[in-house]
Design a protein around this motif. Sequence first.
Motif, PDB file in Angstrom:
ATOM      1  N   PHE A  20    -101.335  63.461 -53.066  1.00 51.71           N
ATOM      2  CA  PHE A  20    -102.176  63.231 -54.454  1.00 51.71           C
ATOM      3  C   PHE A  20    -102.133  64.771 -54.998  1.00 51.71           C
ATOM      4  O   PHE A  20    -102.184  64.906 -56.413  1.00 51.71           O
ATOM      5  CB  PHE A  20    -103.677  63.054 -54.181  1.00 51.71           C
ATOM      6  N   ILE A  21    -102.248  65.867 -54.428  1.00 51.89           N
ATOM      7  CA  ILE A  21    -102.179  67.300 -54.962  1.00 51.89           C
ATOM      8  C   ILE A  21    -101.255  68.137 -54.332  1.00 51.89           C
ATOM      9  O   ILE A  21    -100.619  67.798 -53.210  1.00 51.89           O
ATOM     10  CB  ILE A  21    -103.636  67.988 -54.918  1.00 51.89           C
ATOM     11  N   THR A  22    -100.965  69.202 -55.024  1.00 51.74           N
ATOM     12  CA  THR A  22    -100.095  70.451 -54.445  1.00 51.74           C
ATOM     13  C   THR A  22    -101.087  71.715 -54.666  1.00 51.74           C
ATOM     14  O   THR A  22    -101.508  72.011 -55.595  1.00 51.74           O
ATOM     15  CB  THR A  22     -98.942  70.599 -55.344  1.00 51.74           C
ATOM     16  N   VAL A  23    -101.190  72.402 -53.633  1.00 51.62           N
ATOM     17  CA  VAL A  23    -101.916  73.513 -53.320  1.00 51.62           C
ATOM     18  C   VAL A  23    -100.812  74.747 -53.682  1.00 51.62           C
ATOM     19  O   VAL A  23    -100.125  74.897 -52.826  1.00 51.62           O
ATOM     20  CB  VAL A  23    -102.569  73.787 -52.240  1.00 51.62           C
ATOM     21  N   MET A  24    -101.055  75.370 -54.782  1.00 46.70           N
ATOM     22  CA  MET A  24    -100.333  76.545 -55.155  1.00 46.70           C
ATOM     23  C   MET A  24    -100.822  78.038 -55.045  1.00 46.70           C
ATOM     24  O   MET A  24    -102.067  78.122 -55.467  1.00 46.70           O
ATOM     25  CB  MET A  24     -99.859  76.201 -56.721  1.00 46.70           C
ATOM     26  N   PRO A  25     -99.997  78.886 -54.635  1.00 50.11           N
ATOM     27  CA  PRO A  25    -100.561  80.146 -54.541  1.00 50.11           C
ATOM     28  C   PRO A  25    -101.080  80.866 -55.972  1.00 50.11           C
ATOM     29  O   PRO A  25    -100.462  80.560 -56.900  1.00 50.11           O
ATOM     30  CB  PRO A  25     -99.502  81.209 -53.978  1.00 50.11           C
ATOM     31  N   ARG A  26    -102.143  81.260 -55.872  1.00 49.13           N
ATOM     32  CA  ARG A  26    -102.916  81.914 -57.133  1.00 49.13           C
ATOM     33  C   ARG A  26    -103.405  80.899 -58.068  1.00 49.13           C
ATOM     34  O   ARG A  26    -104.146  81.248 -59.105  1.00 49.13           O
ATOM     35  CB  ARG A  26    -102.032  82.938 -57.722  1.00 49.13           C
ATOM     36  N   LYS A  27    -103.005  79.618 -58.057  1.00 47.05           N
ATOM     37  CA  LYS A  27    -103.379  78.811 -58.846  1.00 47.05           C
ATOM     38  C   LYS A  27    -104.380  77.757 -58.299  1.00 47.05           C
ATOM     39  O   LYS A  27    -105.251  76.988 -59.049  1.00 47.05           O
ATOM     40  CB  LYS A  27    -101.982  77.876 -59.770  1.00 47.05           C
ATOM     41  N   GLY A  28    -104.261  77.532 -57.101  1.00 48.04           N
ATOM     42  CA  GLY A  28    -105.236  76.386 -56.663  1.00 48.04           C
ATOM     43  C   GLY A  28    -104.486  75.071 -56.373  1.00 48.04           C
ATOM     44  O   GLY A  28    -103.207  74.997 -56.494  1.00 48.04           O
ATOM     45  N   ALA A  29    -105.424  74.253 -56.276  1.00 46.49           N
ATOM     46  CA  ALA A  29    -104.946  72.825 -56.161  1.00 46.49           C
ATOM     47  C   ALA A  29    -104.717  72.155 -57.552  1.00 46.49           C
ATOM     48  O   ALA A  29    -105.499  72.128 -58.590  1.00 46.49           O
ATOM     49  CB  ALA A  29    -106.016  72.046 -55.430  1.00 46.49           C
ATOM     50  N   VAL A  30    -103.517  71.658 -57.701  1.00 50.26           N
ATOM     51  CA  VAL A  30    -103.195  70.747 -59.005  1.00 50.26           C
ATOM     52  C   VAL A  30    -102.808  69.442 -58.534  1.00 50.26           C
ATOM     53  O   VAL A  30    -102.140  69.290 -57.698  1.00 50.26           O
ATOM     54  CB  VAL A  30    -102.047  71.358 -59.660  1.00 50.26           C
ATOM     55  N   VAL A  31    -102.769  68.500 -59.723  1.00 49.58           N
ATOM     56  CA  VAL A  31    -102.731  67.110 -59.292  1.00 49.58           C
ATOM     57  C   VAL A  31    -101.145  66.878 -59.310  1.00 49.58           C
ATOM     58  O   VAL A  31    -100.377  67.435 -60.356  1.00 49.58           O
ATOM     59  CB  VAL A  31    -103.225  66.094 -60.227  1.00 49.58           C
ATOM     60  N   SER A  32    -100.468  66.397 -58.247  1.00 52.70           N
ATOM     61  CA  SER A  32     -98.859  66.289 -58.303  1.00 52.70           C
ATOM     62  C   SER A  32     -98.442  65.070 -59.293  1.00 52.70           C
ATOM     63  O   SER A  32     -98.969  64.245 -59.344  1.00 52.70           O
ATOM     64  CB  SER A  32     -98.521  65.992 -56.727  1.00 52.70           C
ATOM     65  N   PRO A  33     -97.357  65.391 -59.709  1.00 53.16           N
ATOM     66  CA  PRO A  33     -96.519  64.199 -60.614  1.00 53.16           C
ATOM     67  C   PRO A  33     -96.135  63.089 -59.545  1.00 53.16           C
ATOM     68  O   PRO A  33     -95.776  63.247 -58.347  1.00 53.16           O
ATOM     69  CB  PRO A  33     -95.724  64.975 -61.309  1.00 53.16           C
ATOM     70  N   ILE A  34     -95.988  62.083 -60.343  1.00 53.47           N
ATOM     71  CA  ILE A  34     -94.811  61.026 -59.330  1.00 53.47           C
ATOM     72  C   ILE A  34     -93.785  60.870 -60.357  1.00 53.47           C
ATOM     73  O   ILE A  34     -93.766  60.579 -61.364  1.00 53.47           O
ATOM     74  CB  ILE A  34     -95.900  59.835 -59.360  1.00 53.47           C
ATOM     75  N   THR A  35     -92.733  61.065 -59.404  1.00 51.89           N
ATOM     76  CA  THR A  35     -91.313  60.865 -59.947  1.00 51.89           C
ATOM     77  C   THR A  35     -90.955  59.453 -59.486  1.00 51.89           C
ATOM     78  O   THR A  35     -91.165  58.949 -58.501  1.00 51.89           O
ATOM     79  CB  THR A  35     -90.337  61.978 -59.705  1.00 51.89           C
ATOM     80  N   ALA A  36     -89.647  59.227 -60.416  1.00 52.89           N
ATOM     81  CA  ALA A  36     -89.129  57.877 -59.968  1.00 52.89           C
ATOM     82  C   ALA A  36     -88.321  58.071 -58.668  1.00 52.89           C
ATOM     83  O   ALA A  36     -88.081  57.347 -57.828  1.00 52.89           O
ATOM     84  CB  ALA A  36     -88.062  57.569 -61.112  1.00 52.89           C
ATOM     85  N   LYS A  37     -87.736  59.251 -58.384  1.00 54.13           N
ATOM     86  CA  LYS A  37     -87.031  59.547 -57.262  1.00 54.13           C
ATOM     87  C   LYS A  37     -88.050  59.469 -55.931  1.00 54.13           C
ATOM     88  O   LYS A  37     -87.520  59.136 -54.926  1.00 54.13           O
ATOM     89  CB  LYS A  37     -86.545  61.142 -57.355  1.00 54.13           C
ATOM     90  N   ASP A  38     -89.017  60.048 -56.165  1.00 51.08           N
ATOM     91  CA  ASP A  38     -90.157  59.900 -55.056  1.00 51.08           C
ATOM     92  C   ASP A  38     -90.669  58.463 -54.758  1.00 51.08           C
ATOM     93  O   ASP A  38     -90.342  58.103 -53.475  1.00 51.08           O
ATOM     94  CB  ASP A  38     -91.692  60.521 -55.471  1.00 51.08           C
ATOM     95  N   VAL A  39     -90.685  57.603 -55.754  1.00 49.89           N
ATOM     96  CA  VAL A  39     -90.970  55.973 -55.636  1.00 49.89           C
ATOM     97  C   VAL A  39     -89.795  55.608 -54.796  1.00 49.89           C
ATOM     98  O   VAL A  39     -90.139  54.776 -53.941  1.00 49.89           O
ATOM     99  CB  VAL A  39     -91.062  55.513 -57.024  1.00 49.89           C
ATOM    100  N   ARG A  40     -88.334  55.883 -55.437  1.00 51.05           N
ATOM    101  CA  ARG A  40     -87.136  54.887 -54.757  1.00 51.05           C
ATOM    102  C   ARG A  40     -87.368  55.313 -53.287  1.00 51.05           C
ATOM    103  O   ARG A  40     -87.013  54.634 -52.627  1.00 51.05           O
ATOM    104  CB  ARG A  40     -86.181  55.359 -55.582  1.00 51.05           C
ATOM    105  N   GLU A  41     -87.264  56.695 -52.956  1.00 48.90           N
ATOM    106  CA  GLU A  41     -87.174  57.058 -51.730  1.00 48.90           C
ATOM    107  C   GLU A  41     -87.893  56.602 -50.767  1.00 48.90           C
ATOM    108  O   GLU A  41     -87.640  56.215 -49.609  1.00 48.90           O
ATOM    109  CB  GLU A  41     -87.061  58.382 -51.590  1.00 48.90           C
TER     110      GLU A  41
END
Length: 229
Positions: A62-83
């Motif tokens: 659901f999220i990606t925790v990034m240094p100095r930026k904190g938690a952001v909502v992760s995108p969904i890509t067609a590649k993620d879905v197919r895999e």
Amino acid sequence: MDRPLEKPITLRERIVEFVKDSITNGRLKPGERVPEHEIAESLGISRTPIREAFRQLETEGFITVMPRKGAVVSPITAKDVREFYAIKSLLEGYAARQACAKFTDKDIKRLRTLNQQMKTCAEGNDLKGFFRLDSQFHETFLKACNNDRLCTLAHNVVQQFERLRIAALSTPGRLRASVKQHDGIIEAFALKDEPRVEALVRENAELSAEILVKELSAERSGSGPNQYA
């Protein structure tokens, strides 16, 4: 017989559900920062349980925790879905085939009951209830295949991509279509038709992938709401 008491929801679980709902409903969009301080202030809590919740949300995609930026909502890509759905299709299709000969009348009755409850959820557009029941439906034949390592592997993959499953079920008409597919799977189990059981379970996953990829494509072309990426 007394009904078992429901396990009380923990603070971490409350935070997880709040963030998931915000993402699923589009209140938090891909790339947006998840407001950790606002959650802490609104619930009157420290940031420790929030960070614990964020670790779970990151594991589930659901999220990606990034240094100095904190938690952001992760995108969904067609590649993620197919895999993801390619792996889910293979694992669950094989598990269903292995479970078929071992399936009992009690197992089939459980699948029918769960699918009837899912039909009620679909009619009421209850995505959360449908998702919970759908997980139990698939869990029934995963357990029946009697392969602990396969079950563990399937659970790990599904947990890692929980968001994709929710996104796929959120697409228009998917809940009702899934109920209809489940009817076919149940009948194949009842007939002990191993090749058909495997084919239908795989088709169930593959259709979810196809529908979600089309939805993503429509959003990127500007013909749909930008909810996933």
